[in-house]
Design an enzyme around this catalytic site. Structure first.
Site, mmCIF file in Angstrom:
data_model
loop_
_atom_site.group_PDB
_atom_site.id
_atom_site.type_symbol
_atom_site.label_atom_id
_atom_site.label_comp_id
_atom_site.label_asym_id
_atom_site.label_seq_id
_atom_site.Cartn_x
_atom_site.Cartn_y
_atom_site.Cartn_z
ATOM 1 N N TYR A 50 25.639 -6.451 -29.662
ATOM 2 C CA TYR A 50 26.500 -6.848 -28.533
ATOM 3 C C TYR A 50 26.359 -5.865 -27.370
ATOM 4 O O TYR A 50 26.158 -6.261 -26.227
ATOM 5 C CB TYR A 50 27.945 -6.916 -29.025
ATOM 6 C CG TYR A 50 28.973 -7.079 -27.931
ATOM 7 C CD1 TYR A 50 29.029 -8.248 -27.181
ATOM 8 C CD2 TYR A 50 29.891 -6.062 -27.655
ATOM 9 C CE1 TYR A 50 29.982 -8.399 -26.173
ATOM 10 C CE2 TYR A 50 30.841 -6.210 -26.660
ATOM 11 C CZ TYR A 50 30.882 -7.379 -25.918
ATOM 12 O OH TYR A 50 31.813 -7.517 -24.923
ATOM 13 N N SER A 57 31.162 -4.691 -20.075
ATOM 14 C CA SER A 57 32.045 -4.053 -21.061
ATOM 15 C C SER A 57 31.845 -2.547 -20.937
ATOM 16 O O SER A 57 30.791 -2.110 -20.447
ATOM 17 C CB SER A 57 31.616 -4.502 -22.466
ATOM 18 O OG SER A 57 32.226 -3.712 -23.457
#
Ligand SMILES: NC(=O)c1ccc[n+]([C@@H]2O[C@H](COP(=O)([O-])OP(=O)(O)OC[C@H]3O[C@@H](n4cnc5c(N)ncnc54)[C@H](OP(=O)(O)O)[C@@H]3O)[C@@H](O)[C@H]2O)c1
Length: 286
Positions: free
Chosen positions: A149, A136
Protein backbone atom coordinates in the site's frame (compact mmCIF):
# COMPACT_ATOMS: atom_id res chain seq x y z
CA UNK A 1 -16.09 32.32 -4.33
CA UNK A 2 -17.05 31.02 -7.76
CA UNK A 3 -18.98 27.80 -8.17
CA UNK A 4 -16.71 25.02 -9.42
CA UNK A 5 -17.45 21.67 -11.06
CA UNK A 6 -15.72 19.16 -8.77
CA UNK A 7 -15.35 15.39 -9.19
CA UNK A 8 -14.70 13.40 -6.00
CA UNK A 9 -13.71 9.77 -6.61
CA UNK A 10 -14.42 7.32 -3.79
CA UNK A 11 -17.36 9.43 -2.61
CA UNK A 12 -19.44 6.49 -1.36
CA UNK A 13 -17.64 6.34 2.01
CA UNK A 14 -15.16 7.90 4.41
CA UNK A 15 -13.07 10.88 3.37
CA UNK A 16 -14.51 11.21 -0.14
CA UNK A 17 -18.11 11.17 1.06
CA UNK A 18 -17.41 13.78 3.75
CA UNK A 19 -15.53 15.96 1.24
CA UNK A 20 -18.33 15.72 -1.35
CA UNK A 21 -20.95 16.80 1.21
CA UNK A 22 -18.82 19.67 2.59
CA UNK A 23 -17.92 21.04 -0.88
CA UNK A 24 -21.56 20.86 -2.03
CA UNK A 25 -22.65 22.69 1.14
CA UNK A 26 -20.32 25.56 0.36
CA UNK A 27 -21.96 25.96 -3.05
CA UNK A 28 -19.84 23.96 -5.49
CA UNK A 29 -21.36 21.65 -8.10
CA UNK A 30 -20.07 18.31 -6.83
CA UNK A 31 -20.11 15.03 -8.71
CA UNK A 32 -19.53 12.10 -6.37
CA UNK A 33 -18.26 8.83 -7.85
CA UNK A 34 -17.85 5.25 -6.72
CA UNK A 35 -18.79 1.66 -7.51
CA UNK A 36 -21.63 1.07 -5.01
CA UNK A 37 -24.88 2.30 -6.53
CA UNK A 38 -26.89 2.14 -3.27
CA UNK A 39 -24.27 4.27 -1.48
CA UNK A 40 -24.24 6.76 -4.39
CA UNK A 41 -28.03 7.06 -4.20
CA UNK A 42 -27.80 7.58 -0.44
CA UNK A 43 -25.24 10.36 -1.00
CA UNK A 44 -27.47 12.03 -3.60
CA UNK A 45 -30.45 11.87 -1.18
CA UNK A 46 -28.41 13.42 1.63
CA UNK A 47 -26.62 16.23 -0.19
CA UNK A 48 -27.05 18.44 -3.22
CA UNK A 49 -24.67 16.46 -5.42
CA UNK A 50 -24.75 14.64 -8.74
CA UNK A 51 -23.44 11.09 -8.72
CA UNK A 52 -21.84 8.84 -11.33
CA UNK A 53 -20.96 5.18 -11.16
CA UNK A 54 -17.23 4.77 -11.58
CA UNK A 55 -14.74 1.96 -11.19
CA UNK A 56 -11.34 3.60 -11.62
CA UNK A 57 -9.78 0.25 -12.61
CA UNK A 58 -12.09 -0.17 -15.62
CA UNK A 59 -11.32 1.95 -18.71
CA UNK A 60 -14.90 1.51 -20.04
CA UNK A 61 -16.38 2.64 -16.74
CA UNK A 62 -14.08 5.70 -16.79
CA UNK A 63 -15.12 6.50 -20.36
CA UNK A 64 -18.84 6.20 -19.52
CA UNK A 65 -18.41 8.34 -16.38
CA UNK A 66 -16.59 11.04 -18.37
CA UNK A 67 -19.41 11.13 -20.94
CA UNK A 68 -21.93 11.52 -18.09
CA UNK A 69 -19.79 14.30 -16.53
CA UNK A 70 -19.66 16.06 -19.90
CA UNK A 71 -23.47 15.97 -19.95
CA UNK A 72 -23.77 17.19 -16.33
CA UNK A 73 -21.33 20.07 -16.90
CA UNK A 74 -22.90 20.91 -20.32
CA UNK A 75 -19.53 20.41 -22.02
CA UNK A 76 -17.60 22.66 -19.59
CA UNK A 77 -15.67 19.76 -18.01
CA UNK A 78 -14.25 19.66 -14.52
CA UNK A 79 -12.56 22.52 -12.68
CA UNK A 80 -11.29 20.30 -9.86
CA UNK A 81 -10.68 16.57 -9.50
CA UNK A 82 -10.16 14.97 -6.12
CA UNK A 83 -8.46 11.62 -6.74
CA UNK A 84 -9.45 9.94 -3.51
CA UNK A 85 -10.54 6.37 -4.43
CA UNK A 86 -8.23 3.82 -2.91
CA UNK A 87 -7.73 1.00 -0.43
CA UNK A 88 -4.99 -0.59 1.64
CA UNK A 89 -3.58 -4.09 1.07
CA UNK A 90 -1.70 -5.04 4.24
CA UNK A 91 0.44 -8.12 4.66
CA UNK A 92 4.06 -9.29 4.64
CA UNK A 93 5.44 -8.24 1.24
CA UNK A 94 6.83 -11.71 0.49
CA UNK A 95 3.36 -13.25 0.98
CA UNK A 96 1.49 -10.89 -1.32
CA UNK A 97 1.02 -12.47 -4.73
CA UNK A 98 1.24 -10.79 -8.13
CA UNK A 99 -2.55 -10.65 -8.55
CA UNK A 100 -3.11 -8.85 -5.23
CA UNK A 101 -0.17 -6.48 -5.78
CA UNK A 102 -1.37 -5.66 -9.31
CA UNK A 103 -4.91 -5.03 -8.04
CA UNK A 104 -3.52 -2.62 -5.41
CA UNK A 105 -1.61 -0.68 -8.08
CA UNK A 106 -4.54 -0.88 -10.51
CA UNK A 107 -6.76 1.10 -8.10
CA UNK A 108 -4.37 3.39 -6.24
CA UNK A 109 -1.93 4.26 -9.05
CA UNK A 110 -3.26 3.36 -12.51
CA UNK A 111 -6.81 4.34 -11.51
CA UNK A 112 -5.63 7.77 -10.36
CA UNK A 113 -3.65 8.30 -13.57
CA UNK A 114 -6.56 7.05 -15.74
CA UNK A 115 -8.82 9.73 -14.23
CA UNK A 116 -6.11 12.38 -14.44
CA UNK A 117 -5.45 11.68 -18.13
CA UNK A 118 -9.18 11.85 -18.85
CA UNK A 119 -9.68 15.30 -17.29
CA UNK A 120 -6.47 17.13 -18.14
CA UNK A 121 -7.08 17.92 -21.86
CA UNK A 122 -10.16 20.09 -21.08
CA UNK A 123 -8.26 21.82 -18.25
CA UNK A 124 -5.38 22.60 -20.63
CA UNK A 125 -7.84 24.02 -23.19
CA UNK A 126 -9.31 26.31 -20.52
CA UNK A 127 -5.87 27.19 -19.13
CA UNK A 128 -6.86 26.33 -15.56
CA UNK A 129 -7.75 23.46 -13.28
CA UNK A 130 -6.82 21.74 -10.06
CA UNK A 131 -5.93 18.12 -9.27
CA UNK A 132 -5.93 17.04 -5.64
CA UNK A 133 -4.42 13.63 -5.00
CA UNK A 134 -5.21 11.89 -1.71
CA UNK A 135 -1.99 10.16 -0.73
CA UNK A 136 -1.09 9.22 2.87
CA UNK A 137 1.63 9.79 5.45
CA UNK A 138 2.44 6.28 4.21
CA UNK A 139 3.59 8.00 1.02
CA UNK A 140 6.33 9.72 3.04
CA UNK A 141 7.32 6.94 5.42
CA UNK A 142 6.93 3.15 5.13
CA UNK A 143 5.28 0.98 7.77
CA UNK A 144 6.00 -2.77 8.07
CA UNK A 145 3.23 -4.91 6.54
CA UNK A 146 2.01 -1.86 4.59
CA UNK A 147 4.82 -1.98 2.02
CA UNK A 148 2.47 -2.76 -0.89
CA UNK A 149 0.00 0.00 0.00
CA UNK A 150 2.68 2.51 1.02
CA UNK A 151 4.57 1.96 -2.23
CA UNK A 152 1.44 2.94 -4.21
CA UNK A 153 1.32 6.18 -2.21
CA UNK A 154 5.06 6.78 -2.81
CA UNK A 155 4.26 6.37 -6.51
CA UNK A 156 1.47 8.95 -6.24
CA UNK A 157 3.80 11.35 -4.43
CA UNK A 158 6.42 11.05 -7.15
CA UNK A 159 3.90 11.31 -10.00
CA UNK A 160 2.26 14.34 -8.36
CA UNK A 161 5.65 16.05 -8.10
CA UNK A 162 6.15 15.52 -11.83
CA UNK A 163 2.56 16.53 -12.70
CA UNK A 164 2.84 19.73 -10.65
CA UNK A 165 5.65 21.00 -12.86
CA UNK A 166 4.38 19.55 -16.15
CA UNK A 167 0.82 20.87 -15.73
CA UNK A 168 1.75 24.04 -13.85
CA UNK A 169 2.89 25.42 -17.19
CA UNK A 170 -0.78 25.22 -18.34
CA UNK A 171 -2.34 26.82 -15.25
CA UNK A 172 -3.21 23.52 -13.56
CA UNK A 173 -2.36 23.17 -9.85
CA UNK A 174 -1.55 19.78 -8.33
CA UNK A 175 -1.79 19.29 -4.56
CA UNK A 176 -1.21 16.27 -2.31
CA UNK A 177 -3.28 15.51 0.79
CA UNK A 178 -1.48 13.14 3.17
CA UNK A 179 -3.72 11.80 5.95
CA UNK A 180 -2.54 9.84 8.96
CA UNK A 181 -4.95 7.19 10.34
CA UNK A 182 -8.58 8.33 9.88
CA UNK A 183 -11.76 6.58 11.07
CA UNK A 184 -13.44 5.39 7.86
CA UNK A 185 -14.21 2.04 6.22
CA UNK A 186 -10.47 1.84 5.37
CA UNK A 187 -9.52 -0.39 8.37
CA UNK A 188 -12.37 -2.85 7.75
CA UNK A 189 -11.47 -3.11 4.04
CA UNK A 190 -7.79 -3.63 5.02
CA UNK A 191 -8.73 -6.48 7.38
CA UNK A 192 -10.73 -8.16 4.60
CA UNK A 193 -7.74 -7.79 2.29
CA UNK A 194 -5.30 -9.23 4.86
CA UNK A 195 -7.51 -12.29 5.32
CA UNK A 196 -7.15 -12.93 1.56
CA UNK A 197 -3.35 -12.71 1.75
CA UNK A 198 -2.89 -14.89 4.84
CA UNK A 199 -1.24 -18.27 4.12
CA UNK A 200 -1.28 -21.51 6.12
CA UNK A 201 1.97 -22.05 8.08
CA UNK A 202 3.20 -18.52 7.55
CA UNK A 203 6.31 -17.49 9.56
CA UNK A 204 4.33 -14.29 10.21
CA UNK A 205 1.45 -16.17 11.91
CA UNK A 206 1.92 -14.21 15.15
CA UNK A 207 1.59 -10.90 13.29
CA UNK A 208 -1.52 -12.08 11.40
CA UNK A 209 -2.99 -13.06 14.76
CA UNK A 210 -2.46 -9.49 15.94
CA UNK A 211 -4.03 -7.88 12.85
CA UNK A 212 -7.32 -7.06 14.60
CA UNK A 213 -5.51 -5.65 17.65
CA UNK A 214 -3.22 -3.53 15.44
CA UNK A 215 -6.22 -2.21 13.50
CA UNK A 216 -7.96 -1.37 16.80
CA UNK A 217 -4.81 0.40 18.05
CA UNK A 218 -4.57 2.42 14.83
CA UNK A 219 -8.29 3.23 15.09
CA UNK A 220 -7.76 4.48 18.67
CA UNK A 221 -5.26 7.05 17.37
CA UNK A 222 -7.31 7.87 14.27
CA UNK A 223 -8.60 11.31 13.34
CA UNK A 224 -11.96 12.15 11.72
CA UNK A 225 -12.70 12.51 7.99
CA UNK A 226 -13.50 16.17 8.74
CA UNK A 227 -9.80 16.75 9.59
CA UNK A 228 -8.94 15.74 6.02
CA UNK A 229 -11.89 17.63 4.56
CA UNK A 230 -10.51 20.90 5.98
CA UNK A 231 -7.30 20.36 4.01
CA UNK A 232 -9.19 19.38 0.85
CA UNK A 233 -11.39 22.50 1.11
CA UNK A 234 -8.27 24.65 1.40
CA UNK A 235 -6.70 22.91 -1.61
CA UNK A 236 -9.90 23.57 -3.61
CA UNK A 237 -10.58 27.18 -2.57
CA UNK A 238 -7.20 28.78 -1.87
CA UNK A 239 -5.84 31.10 -4.53
CA UNK A 240 -2.71 28.95 -4.44
CA UNK A 241 -2.99 25.51 -2.80
CA UNK A 242 -0.16 24.11 -0.74
CA UNK A 243 1.96 21.41 -2.35
CA UNK A 244 1.36 18.99 0.55
CA UNK A 245 -1.16 18.86 3.39
CA UNK A 246 -0.31 16.45 6.24
CA UNK A 247 -3.41 15.89 8.39
CA UNK A 248 -4.42 15.80 11.19
CA UNK A 249 -1.93 17.80 13.24
CA UNK A 250 -0.90 14.74 15.34
CA UNK A 251 0.07 12.90 12.13
CA UNK A 252 2.11 15.86 10.97
CA UNK A 253 3.94 15.89 14.31
CA UNK A 254 4.43 12.10 14.25
CA UNK A 255 5.77 12.18 10.69
CA UNK A 256 8.25 14.94 11.50
CA UNK A 257 9.46 13.00 14.55
CA UNK A 258 9.84 9.71 12.65
CA UNK A 259 11.84 11.41 9.91
CA UNK A 260 14.25 12.76 12.50
CA UNK A 261 15.07 9.31 13.94
CA UNK A 262 18.01 7.29 12.60
CA UNK A 263 16.61 4.61 10.25
CA UNK A 264 17.78 1.63 12.35
CA UNK A 265 16.20 3.11 15.46
CA UNK A 266 12.89 3.68 13.64
CA UNK A 267 13.06 0.10 12.30
CA UNK A 268 13.42 -1.24 15.86
CA UNK A 269 10.48 0.85 17.13
CA UNK A 270 8.24 -0.24 14.26
CA UNK A 271 9.25 -3.91 14.64
CA UNK A 272 8.33 -3.79 18.30
CA UNK A 273 5.02 -2.03 17.51
CA UNK A 274 3.94 -4.84 15.14
CA UNK A 275 5.20 -7.56 17.51
CA UNK A 276 8.30 -8.74 15.64
CA UNK A 277 11.36 -9.69 17.67
CA UNK A 278 14.37 -8.61 15.63
CA UNK A 279 16.97 -11.38 15.23
CA UNK A 280 20.66 -10.71 14.66
CA UNK A 281 21.30 -11.54 11.00
CA UNK A 282 23.54 -14.59 10.64
CA UNK A 283 27.01 -14.05 9.20
CA UNK A 284 26.83 -15.12 5.55
CA UNK A 285 30.55 -15.76 5.12
CA UNK A 286 32.90 -17.77 7.33
N1 LIG B 1 -8.55 6.10 6.47
C1 LIG B 1 -7.24 6.21 6.60
O1 LIG B 1 -6.69 5.89 7.66
C2 LIG B 1 -6.41 6.76 5.46
C3 LIG B 1 -5.11 7.22 5.76
C4 LIG B 1 -4.33 7.71 4.73
C5 LIG B 1 -4.83 7.78 3.43
N2 LIG B 1 -6.09 7.33 3.16
C6 LIG B 1 -6.54 7.39 1.76
O2 LIG B 1 -7.76 8.11 1.70
C7 LIG B 1 -8.51 7.68 0.57
C8 LIG B 1 -9.94 7.41 0.99
O3 LIG B 1 -9.96 6.34 1.92
P1 LIG B 1 -11.01 6.24 3.13
O4 LIG B 1 -10.24 6.19 4.37
O5 LIG B 1 -12.08 7.24 2.98
O6 LIG B 1 -11.53 4.74 2.87
P2 LIG B 1 -13.01 4.14 2.64
O7 LIG B 1 -13.94 4.64 3.67
O8 LIG B 1 -12.79 2.66 2.53
O9 LIG B 1 -13.42 4.74 1.21
C9 LIG B 1 -12.75 4.35 0.04
C10 LIG B 1 -13.51 4.86 -1.17
O10 LIG B 1 -12.78 4.46 -2.35
C11 LIG B 1 -13.69 3.91 -3.26
N3 LIG B 1 -13.05 2.95 -4.15
C12 LIG B 1 -12.27 1.90 -3.82
N4 LIG B 1 -11.91 1.22 -4.93
C13 LIG B 1 -12.48 1.88 -5.98
C14 LIG B 1 -12.48 1.68 -7.38
N5 LIG B 1 -11.86 0.63 -7.97
N6 LIG B 1 -13.15 2.56 -8.17
C15 LIG B 1 -13.80 3.61 -7.61
N7 LIG B 1 -13.85 3.85 -6.30
C16 LIG B 1 -13.20 2.99 -5.49
C17 LIG B 1 -14.78 3.26 -2.40
O11 LIG B 1 -16.00 3.26 -3.11
P3 LIG B 1 -16.74 1.98 -3.73
O12 LIG B 1 -16.42 0.80 -2.89
O13 LIG B 1 -18.18 2.36 -3.76
O14 LIG B 1 -16.18 1.92 -5.11
C18 LIG B 1 -14.90 4.28 -1.26
O15 LIG B 1 -15.78 5.31 -1.61
C19 LIG B 1 -7.78 6.45 0.01
O16 LIG B 1 -7.02 6.83 -1.11
C20 LIG B 1 -6.87 6.03 1.15
O17 LIG B 1 -5.71 5.38 0.70
C21 LIG B 1 -6.90 6.83 4.15
Amino acid sequence: MSKLFILVTGATAGIGRAAAIALAREGHHVIGAGRRIDALEQLRAEANVDVVRLDVTDPQSVEAAMAEIDRITAGHGLDVVINNAGYGLPGPLTEIGDAELRAQYETNVFGLMRITRAVVPAMIRRGRGRIINVSSIGGRITFPFFGAYNSTKYAIESMSDALRVELGAFGIDVALVEPGPIKTEFAAVSLTEVSRVQREGSPFAAVYARADALAAESDRMAGKPEDVVRAIRHAVNARRPRVRYVVPRAASFGLALMRLLPTRMLDAILARFVGLARRRPAQLTA
